[in-house]
Design a protein around this motif. Sequence first.
Motif, PDB file in Angstrom:
ATOM      1  N   GLU A 136      -5.358   4.980  -7.509  1.00  0.00           N
ATOM      2  CA  GLU A 136      -6.245   5.983  -6.917  1.00  0.00           C
ATOM      3  C   GLU A 136      -6.472   5.700  -5.429  1.00  0.00           C
ATOM      4  O   GLU A 136      -6.470   6.620  -4.602  1.00  0.00           O
ATOM      5  CB  GLU A 136      -7.575   5.996  -7.666  1.00  0.00           C
ATOM      6  CG  GLU A 136      -8.485   7.138  -7.260  1.00  0.00           C
ATOM      7  CD  GLU A 136      -9.700   7.263  -8.164  1.00  0.00           C
ATOM      8  OE1 GLU A 136     -10.264   8.372  -8.225  1.00  0.00           O
ATOM      9  OE2 GLU A 136     -10.097   6.270  -8.817  1.00  0.00           O
ATOM     10  N   TRP A 137      -6.647   4.432  -5.079  1.00  0.00           N
ATOM     11  CA  TRP A 137      -6.872   4.065  -3.679  1.00  0.00           C
ATOM     12  C   TRP A 137      -5.662   4.444  -2.824  1.00  0.00           C
ATOM     13  O   TRP A 137      -5.801   5.025  -1.752  1.00  0.00           O
ATOM     14  CB  TRP A 137      -7.166   2.570  -3.571  1.00  0.00           C
ATOM     15  CG  TRP A 137      -7.236   2.109  -2.146  1.00  0.00           C
ATOM     16  CD1 TRP A 137      -6.348   1.312  -1.495  1.00  0.00           C
ATOM     17  CD2 TRP A 137      -8.239   2.449  -1.178  1.00  0.00           C
ATOM     18  NE1 TRP A 137      -6.730   1.130  -0.190  1.00  0.00           N
ATOM     19  CE2 TRP A 137      -7.889   1.816   0.039  1.00  0.00           C
ATOM     20  CE3 TRP A 137      -9.402   3.228  -1.225  1.00  0.00           C
ATOM     21  CZ2 TRP A 137      -8.649   1.931   1.187  1.00  0.00           C
ATOM     22  CZ3 TRP A 137     -10.166   3.342  -0.067  1.00  0.00           C
ATOM     23  CH2 TRP A 137      -9.787   2.709   1.117  1.00  0.00           C
ATOM     24  N   ILE A 138      -4.463   4.128  -3.309  1.00  0.00           N
ATOM     25  CA  ILE A 138      -3.247   4.460  -2.559  1.00  0.00           C
ATOM     26  C   ILE A 138      -3.122   5.975  -2.397  1.00  0.00           C
ATOM     27  O   ILE A 138      -2.818   6.478  -1.311  1.00  0.00           O
ATOM     28  CB  ILE A 138      -1.995   3.875  -3.244  1.00  0.00           C
ATOM     29  CG1 ILE A 138      -2.024   2.339  -3.174  1.00  0.00           C
ATOM     30  CG2 ILE A 138      -0.718   4.403  -2.598  1.00  0.00           C
ATOM     31  CD1 ILE A 138      -0.949   1.648  -3.998  1.00  0.00           C
ATOM     32  N   SER A 167       0.822  -1.222   0.000  1.00  0.00           N
ATOM     33  CA  SER A 167       0.000   0.000   0.000  1.00  0.00           C
ATOM     34  C   SER A 167       0.855   1.271   0.000  1.00  0.00           C
ATOM     35  O   SER A 167       0.396   2.332   0.390  1.00  0.00           O
ATOM     36  CB  SER A 167      -0.934   0.005   1.214  1.00  0.00           C
ATOM     37  OG  SER A 167      -0.176  -0.097   2.406  1.00  0.00           O
ATOM     38  N   SER A 168       2.091   1.151  -0.470  1.00  0.00           N
ATOM     39  CA  SER A 168       3.013   2.289  -0.470  1.00  0.00           C
ATOM     40  C   SER A 168       2.826   3.169  -1.703  1.00  0.00           C
ATOM     41  O   SER A 168       2.507   2.685  -2.790  1.00  0.00           O
ATOM     42  CB  SER A 168       4.454   1.780  -0.434  1.00  0.00           C
ATOM     43  OG  SER A 168       5.354   2.828  -0.687  1.00  0.00           O
ATOM     44  N   LEU A 169       3.064   4.461  -1.529  1.00  0.00           N
ATOM     45  CA  LEU A 169       3.040   5.402  -2.657  1.00  0.00           C
ATOM     46  C   LEU A 169       4.062   5.025  -3.729  1.00  0.00           C
ATOM     47  O   LEU A 169       3.897   5.380  -4.892  1.00  0.00           O
ATOM     48  CB  LEU A 169       3.353   6.819  -2.160  1.00  0.00           C
ATOM     49  CG  LEU A 169       2.190   7.708  -1.741  1.00  0.00           C
ATOM     50  CD1 LEU A 169       2.720   9.043  -1.260  1.00  0.00           C
ATOM     51  CD2 LEU A 169       1.177   7.902  -2.859  1.00  0.00           C
ATOM     52  N   GLN A 170       5.114   4.320  -3.318  1.00  0.00           N
ATOM     53  CA  GLN A 170       6.170   3.933  -4.262  1.00  0.00           C
ATOM     54  C   GLN A 170       5.644   2.999  -5.356  1.00  0.00           C
ATOM     55  O   GLN A 170       6.279   2.839  -6.389  1.00  0.00           O
ATOM     56  CB  GLN A 170       7.310   3.238  -3.508  1.00  0.00           C
ATOM     57  CG  GLN A 170       7.916   4.040  -2.386  1.00  0.00           C
ATOM     58  CD  GLN A 170       8.785   5.181  -2.868  1.00  0.00           C
ATOM     59  OE1 GLN A 170       9.118   5.248  -4.047  1.00  0.00           O
ATOM     60  NE2 GLN A 170       9.135   6.083  -1.992  1.00  0.00           N
ATOM     61  N   LEU A 171       4.466   2.403  -5.142  1.00  0.00           N
ATOM     62  CA  LEU A 171       3.883   1.501  -6.145  1.00  0.00           C
ATOM     63  C   LEU A 171       3.107   2.252  -7.219  1.00  0.00           C
ATOM     64  O   LEU A 171       2.874   1.719  -8.310  1.00  0.00           O
ATOM     65  CB  LEU A 171       2.929   0.498  -5.470  1.00  0.00           C
ATOM     66  CG  LEU A 171       3.524  -0.778  -4.899  1.00  0.00           C
ATOM     67  CD1 LEU A 171       4.506  -0.494  -3.780  1.00  0.00           C
ATOM     68  CD2 LEU A 171       2.426  -1.691  -4.394  1.00  0.00           C
ATOM     69  N   VAL A 172       2.708   3.484  -6.928  1.00  0.00           N
ATOM     70  CA  VAL A 172       1.829   4.234  -7.838  1.00  0.00           C
ATOM     71  C   VAL A 172       2.430   4.408  -9.235  1.00  0.00           C
ATOM     72  O   VAL A 172       1.737   4.184 -10.238  1.00  0.00           O
ATOM     73  CB  VAL A 172       1.397   5.577  -7.214  1.00  0.00           C
ATOM     74  CG1 VAL A 172       0.659   6.445  -8.237  1.00  0.00           C
ATOM     75  CG2 VAL A 172       0.513   5.321  -5.996  1.00  0.00           C
ATOM     76  N   PRO A 173       3.721   4.804  -9.373  1.00  0.00           N
ATOM     77  CA  PRO A 173       4.261   4.940 -10.737  1.00  0.00           C
ATOM     78  C   PRO A 173       4.143   3.658 -11.559  1.00  0.00           C
ATOM     79  O   PRO A 173       3.807   3.714 -12.751  1.00  0.00           O
ATOM     80  CB  PRO A 173       5.733   5.318 -10.498  1.00  0.00           C
ATOM     81  CG  PRO A 173       5.733   5.989  -9.162  1.00  0.00           C
ATOM     82  CD  PRO A 173       4.692   5.255  -8.361  1.00  0.00           C
TER      83      PRO A 173
END
Length: 202
Positions: free
Chosen positions: A119-121, A87-93
């Motif tokens: 979007e959830w993160i 659930s880390s922001l680092q996964l968004v890209p």
Amino acid sequence: VDHQKADWVSIHEQICQLLIPIRTPLPFLLSEKERKHGAEQLVKRQKYLIDLAYRTARELVSEGKHKEALPAALHALRFSTEVYGSSSLQLVPAYLLLAEASTGFGCFLEASKYLSQAEWIILTTPECSAALQYQLHRGLGLLCTAKGNFEQALYHLANDIYVASSAFGLKSLEVSGGYFHMANVFFRQNKTDIASSLYAEV
């Protein structure tokens, strides 16, 4: 076989040898200091693989090779999850890149799932940067455009431009991408005068 071939062409050939030290477990009889050093080296190697897989996928998407980009983007997501958690922001890209590649390949359902994850993160992380927020809106806008849902696409692209201009300024390169995609939507709606003015703005 097709999946393996696509994976090999996309990224696996580049990372195959690099995976060996990551997949090899540390010897059991190590001192605390050696274990700590081994763990640090593992994370360093994983971060290198994330960067390599992401850059490879990004290049393939920019060349229009959306299908070939998917395995590399999936590797970037997999290693990011191992290093940073699910659930880390680092996964968004990686999620946004997977969505872009899936949209380009015509897999709209998959693209929608990846965008929902991103979007959830973002929604559950108050300290999320404007850079990720505008990229999310752009991804949603591009998906809606590809599906022919132009009004929804314009809504998301307007949000893309708003967030990017608030963070980077009205004349920034980040904003110009939003104008460009919005112009494409107006062009597809045969509103060539609006499209031309937006292309001029770009």
